[in-house]
Design an enzyme around this catalytic site. Structure first.
Site, short mmCIF file in Angstrom:
data_model
loop_
_atom_site.label_atom_id
_atom_site.label_comp_id
_atom_site.label_asym_id
_atom_site.label_seq_id
_atom_site.Cartn_x
_atom_site.Cartn_y
_atom_site.Cartn_z
N HIS A 183 0.82 -1.22 0.00
CA HIS A 183 0.00 0.00 0.00
C HIS A 183 0.84 1.26 0.00
O HIS A 183 0.32 2.36 -0.23
CB HIS A 183 -0.92 -0.01 1.22
CG HIS A 183 -2.02 -1.02 1.10
ND1 HIS A 183 -3.31 -0.68 0.76
CD2 HIS A 183 -2.01 -2.36 1.23
CE1 HIS A 183 -4.05 -1.78 0.71
NE2 HIS A 183 -3.28 -2.81 0.99
N ASP A 227 3.36 9.46 -0.82
CA ASP A 227 2.19 8.67 -0.43
C ASP A 227 1.99 7.56 -1.46
O ASP A 227 2.08 7.83 -2.66
CB ASP A 227 0.94 9.57 -0.42
CG ASP A 227 -0.01 9.24 0.71
OD1 ASP A 227 -0.01 8.09 1.17
OD2 ASP A 227 -0.77 10.15 1.14
C1 GDG Z 1 -2.21 3.78 3.30
C2 GDG Z 1 -1.20 4.46 2.36
C3 GDG Z 1 -2.91 4.40 0.54
C4 GDG Z 1 -8.87 9.82 7.90
N1 GDG Z 1 -9.36 10.57 8.89
C5 GDG Z 1 -10.59 10.10 9.16
C6 GDG Z 1 -10.85 9.04 8.30
N2 GDG Z 1 -9.78 8.88 7.54
C7 GDG Z 1 -9.70 7.89 6.44
C8 GDG Z 1 -9.78 8.59 5.11
C9 GDG Z 1 -9.15 7.56 4.19
C10 GDG Z 1 -8.14 6.88 5.10
O1 GDG Z 1 -8.48 7.21 6.45
C11 GDG Z 1 -6.73 7.38 4.86
O2 GDG Z 1 -6.28 6.80 3.68
P1 GDG Z 1 -5.04 7.39 2.89
O3 GDG Z 1 -4.97 6.70 1.59
O4 GDG Z 1 -5.22 8.86 2.73
O5 GDG Z 1 -3.77 7.16 3.81
P2 GDG Z 1 -3.11 5.99 4.77
O6 GDG Z 1 -3.90 5.77 5.99
O7 GDG Z 1 -1.71 6.44 4.97
O8 GDG Z 1 -3.16 4.64 3.90
C12 GDG Z 1 -1.93 5.29 1.31
C13 GDG Z 1 -3.80 3.61 1.49
O9 GDG Z 1 -3.02 2.89 2.46
C14 GDG Z 1 -4.67 2.60 0.75
O10 GDG Z 1 -3.90 1.73 -0.02
O11 GDG Z 1 -3.74 5.23 -0.27
O12 GDG Z 1 -1.01 5.86 0.40
O13 GDG Z 1 -0.31 5.30 3.11
O14 GDG Z 1 -10.09 6.62 3.75
O15 GDG Z 1 -11.11 8.90 4.82
N3 GDG Z 1 -11.99 8.33 8.31
C15 GDG Z 1 -12.96 8.71 9.21
N4 GDG Z 1 -12.76 9.76 10.06
C16 GDG Z 1 -11.61 10.48 10.08
O16 GDG Z 1 -11.47 11.43 10.84
N5 GDG Z 1 -14.11 8.03 9.24
#
Ligand code: GDG
Length: 472
Positions: free
Chosen positions: A158, A365
């Site tokens: 990821h 990222d």
């Molecule tokens: C890893 C990789 C890759 C965040 N704050 C809240 C909340 N979130 C949710 C977001 C989103 C998720 O968390 C974060 O996903 P990201 O992709 O932005 O980042 P990572 O957690 O670092 O994920 C990344 C991912 O894996 C998938 O393969 O894209 O590059 O680092 O869904 O919405 N959700 C809620 N409340 C919050 O305050 N409900």
């Protein structure tokens, strides 16, 4: 149909999701896959035990079977807080300055991977497809092979795969990469990380690359890019929910006629929050006519709290946001609302919809799902503008965002100014192009392509093959 066995560090049953909070992108994507294919999700419970017993806690929630184990404190320190989060995470995000190398981390990492393999093996039937996730479990495939499993086993990373010249700074890097050859299929988020992997295989292992095939010695495996998507349909529904509407209203009411710029990120140095605040500060400096007219809402739920680096980033951001607010605030306006808590998904959808601009500027990222969620939550008649780091995997698909170098205060400042002044026609045109990609290359497309490739079926899915979402 074969069963699907998903193995990841943590397991997040659907029940726990509705509580909101910082759900990792991984957990959001996987629960639906497990409803579609019968199967189970195996991983660490998040709990500690005095002595590892291998006891499996089997549960069923909303059509998803989960199987979890507890780990010893030393396991958690060395494997999770240690090798995964203090060695691999920084190194794979190009932060060799933060990567820590400690012999005990490496041995703890291998020990826990063995414990995973030992415990999950009896649950696996000969026809099962096995899908291992992320940097915590890189050697698991090899551990499973050593226990005699002949199943098709895939691995998806990821996070980014670092350039060869950085990866060689990891002690025993060859051993780690060699263990990956036990998989039948390896998936990366983007062509960029795939290229870095190919390069490593050619330069360090004397292997060859031919299309999506990688050969090292007598071992041939498939390696390809599978960009992860969001559930655009579900997000569209979330944004129309009463909870989202209330959240939208609440935010709009509180800012009155000001424009909202939103950022949502786990509190992690890879997300570039400090650089973002400084870019926004530059914008306020250069555009004094905009002071009092914009508000940056940064939602940053804490993550991986035990790790000391996260405490220091938190202190740094508290100080920086306080300083910028002190410098520019008026009695009736603060430039930054910096919020250290998570919100339920529907509220988040409402906040995205209420924001004219999203400022998503990670330093590095793997993908970044927040950028795609923001696009999915917009009003087609009056969409907001996405400002996105060119170093996020998502930038390769969302080319119509305003792409910026997250290290450049000037580029962030210019992009905010451009977004605020962008005519509606241009906003709609850019959003439409991005939304096409978010809808077409969604989470269903992602997991079906991966599972198809794991089953040995070559052709990527076309739209016509995409079935309606199965409900569990
Ligand atoms: C890893 C990789 C890759 C965040 N704050 C809240 C909340 N979130 C949710 C977001 C989103 C998720 O968390 C974060 O996903 P990201 O992709 O932005 O980042 P990572 O957690 O670092 O994920 C990344 C991912 O894996 C998938 O393969 O894209 O590059 O680092 O869904 O919405 N959700 C809620 N409340 C919050 O305050 N409900």
């Amino acid at each position: 149909m074969s069963r699907l066995i998903v193995i990841s560090n943590r397991v997040s049953a659907p029940k726990a999701r509705s509580a909101g909070g910082a759900q990792g992108g991984l957990s959001v994507a996987l629960a639906a896959a497990l409803r579609e294919y019968r199967g189970l999700w195996f991983g660490w419970s998040g709990n500690k035990t005095d002595e590892f017993t291998g006891h499996i806690d089997l549960q069923r929630h909303e059509g998803v079977t989960t199987a979890t184990i507890d780990l010893e404190e030393q396991d958690v320190d060395e494997y999770y807080n240690g090798y995964a989060n203090r060695t691999l995470w920084p190194l794979f995000h190009y932060r060799i300055d933060l990567a820590e190398y400690d012999r005990s981390f490496g041995s703890g990492y291998e020990r826990v991977n063995e414990r995973f393999a030992e415990t999950v093996t009896p649950l696996i039937e000969p026809d099962d497809l096995i899908w291992v996730h992320d940097y915590h479990l890189i050697p698991l495939g090899m551990q499973l092979r050593e226990r005699g499993l002949k199943n098709r086993i895939g691995f998806f990373l990821h996070i980014p795969w670092p350039p060869q010249r950085l990866l060689v700074s990891l002690p025993f890097h060859q051993r780690l990469v060699r263990s990956m050859l036990a998989y039948d299929l390896i998936g990366f988020q983007t062509e960029e990380w795939l290229d870095s992997f190919h390069h490593y295989i050619e330069r360090e292992m004397g292997g060859t690359v031919d299309g999506d095939t990688v050969r090292v010695g007598n071992r041939t495996i498939k390696v390809a890019a599978f960009p992860i998507g969001v559930d655009a349909k579900e997000f569209g529904e979330a944004v129309r929910s009463p909870t989202a509407k209330q959240a939208h209203e609440r935010l709009k009411r509180s800012v009155e006629d000001k424009h909202v710029i939103i950022g949502v990120d786990r509190l992690d140095y890879s997300k570039g929050l400090g650089e973002r605040f400084l870019g926004y500060r530059r914008f306020l400096e250069e555009h004094d006519d905009c002071r009092g007219r914009v508000t940056l809402l940064q939602i940053a739920p804490p993550s991986r709290g035990e790790v000391h680096t996260y405490e220091s980033i938190r202190e740094h951001l508290d100080e920086l946001s306080g300083r910028i607010n002190g410098e520019f605030a008026e009695v009736d306006w603060v430039p930054i609302r910096y919020v250290n808590q998570g919100y339920p998904r529907e509220e988040l959808a409402g906040f995205y919809r209420a924001s004219e601009i999203a400022l998503i500027t990670p330093l590095r990222d793997g993908m970044n799902l927040v950028a795609k969620e923001y696009v999915a939550a917009q009003d087609p008649e009056d969409p907001g503008v996405l400002i996105l780091s060119r170093f996020a995997g998502a930038a390769l698909q969302l080319k119509d965002a305003l792409l910026v170098n997250p290290y450049s205060k000037d580029e962030i400042s210019d992009a905010v100014a451009k977004a605020l002044n962008m005519p509606k026609g241009e906003r709609i045109r850019r959003w439409r192009a991005m939304m096409d990609s978010v809808e077409k290359e969604d989470v269903v497309w992602w997991r079906r392509n991966f599972v198809r490739a794991l089953q040995g079926e070559e052709a990527p899915l076309g739209d016509e093959d995409k079935p309606a979402e199965a409900v569990g």
